[in-house]
Write a protein that holds these residues in place. Sequence first.
Motif, PDB file in Angstrom:
ATOM      1  N   ILE A   1       0.825  -1.207   0.000  1.00  0.00           N
ATOM      2  CA  ILE A   1       0.000   0.000   0.000  1.00  0.00           C
ATOM      3  C   ILE A   1       0.859   1.258   0.000  1.00  0.00           C
ATOM      4  O   ILE A   1       0.633   2.180  -0.784  1.00  0.00           O
ATOM      5  CB  ILE A   1      -0.968   0.010   1.204  1.00  0.00           C
ATOM      6  N   VAL A   2       1.847   1.314   0.897  1.00  0.00           N
ATOM      7  CA  VAL A   2       2.693   2.506   0.996  1.00  0.00           C
ATOM      8  C   VAL A   2       3.467   2.722  -0.302  1.00  0.00           C
ATOM      9  O   VAL A   2       3.420   3.807  -0.894  1.00  0.00           O
ATOM     10  CB  VAL A   2       3.656   2.404   2.199  1.00  0.00           C
ATOM     11  N   ASP A   3       4.152   1.697  -0.753  1.00  0.00           N
ATOM     12  CA  ASP A   3       4.967   1.843  -1.961  1.00  0.00           C
ATOM     13  C   ASP A   3       4.102   2.086  -3.190  1.00  0.00           C
ATOM     14  O   ASP A   3       4.433   2.914  -4.037  1.00  0.00           O
ATOM     15  CB  ASP A   3       5.847   0.598  -2.163  1.00  0.00           C
ATOM     16  N   GLY A   4       2.977   1.390  -3.274  1.00  0.00           N
ATOM     17  CA  GLY A   4       2.080   1.563  -4.413  1.00  0.00           C
ATOM     18  C   GLY A   4       1.469   2.948  -4.460  1.00  0.00           C
ATOM     19  O   GLY A   4       1.394   3.576  -5.518  1.00  0.00           O
ATOM     20  N   ALA A   5       1.022   3.443  -3.300  1.00  0.00           N
ATOM     21  CA  ALA A   5       0.423   4.783  -3.258  1.00  0.00           C
ATOM     22  C   ALA A   5       1.448   5.839  -3.645  1.00  0.00           C
ATOM     23  O   ALA A   5       1.158   6.746  -4.435  1.00  0.00           O
ATOM     24  CB  ALA A   5      -0.154   5.073  -1.876  1.00  0.00           C
ATOM     25  N   LEU A   6       2.657   5.713  -3.118  1.00  0.00           N
ATOM     26  CA  LEU A   6       3.686   6.711  -3.440  1.00  0.00           C
ATOM     27  C   LEU A   6       4.137   6.614  -4.897  1.00  0.00           C
ATOM     28  O   LEU A   6       4.352   7.632  -5.550  1.00  0.00           O
ATOM     29  CB  LEU A   6       4.888   6.559  -2.495  1.00  0.00           C
ATOM     30  N   HIS A   7       4.248   5.399  -5.404  1.00  0.00           N
ATOM     31  CA  HIS A   7       4.684   5.202  -6.790  1.00  0.00           C
ATOM     32  C   HIS A   7       3.658   5.756  -7.790  1.00  0.00           C
ATOM     33  O   HIS A   7       4.026   6.220  -8.872  1.00  0.00           O
ATOM     34  CB  HIS A   7       4.926   3.712  -7.053  1.00  0.00           C
ATOM     35  N   ASN A   8       2.386   5.714  -7.414  1.00  0.00           N
ATOM     36  CA  ASN A   8       1.305   6.158  -8.304  1.00  0.00           C
ATOM     37  C   ASN A   8       0.718   7.501  -7.887  1.00  0.00           C
ATOM     38  O   ASN A   8      -0.394   7.851  -8.300  1.00  0.00           O
ATOM     39  CB  ASN A   8       0.200   5.093  -8.327  1.00  0.00           C
TER      40      ASN A   8
END
Length: 139
Positions: free
Chosen positions: A48-55
């Motif tokens: 969630i953290v990495d995905g939200a920041l990446h997108n």
Amino acid sequence: MNRHLSRMIAMQTLYEHEFRPDADLSEIKHRNLTEYDGKADVEFVNEIVDGALHNLPEIDKRIEDAAPEWPIDQISLIDKNILRMAIYELLNSKEIPPKVAINEAVELAKQFGGENSSKFINGVLGSIYDNGSNGGKDE
């Protein structure tokens, strides 16, 4: 593993990262996860953290489109990061039903946000989901 707790840890991590963007994100995640001593789903928090920041640009654009009367920089940090997490889940998670992602976001808003946060978050996420912006997923 407790998914609600994992979402709460992810929200705290995103919130702190927004305040301290130069801080080591992995250190923030590790500290927040350690606080709950193995009760959270580490892989889920990371996703969630990495995905939200990446997108982030795409997610923030969806927030702006769904809530044009609220410029992104005027949305409280808690609400903004709850929305970012939930939108990431709506767009990318195949195993989590959209209504679960929305409900979890509303519950986090009730727990951590302001007086009207849960209504605002429910409205934004409902608009995104109703407008077919759910990543092509069907219920």
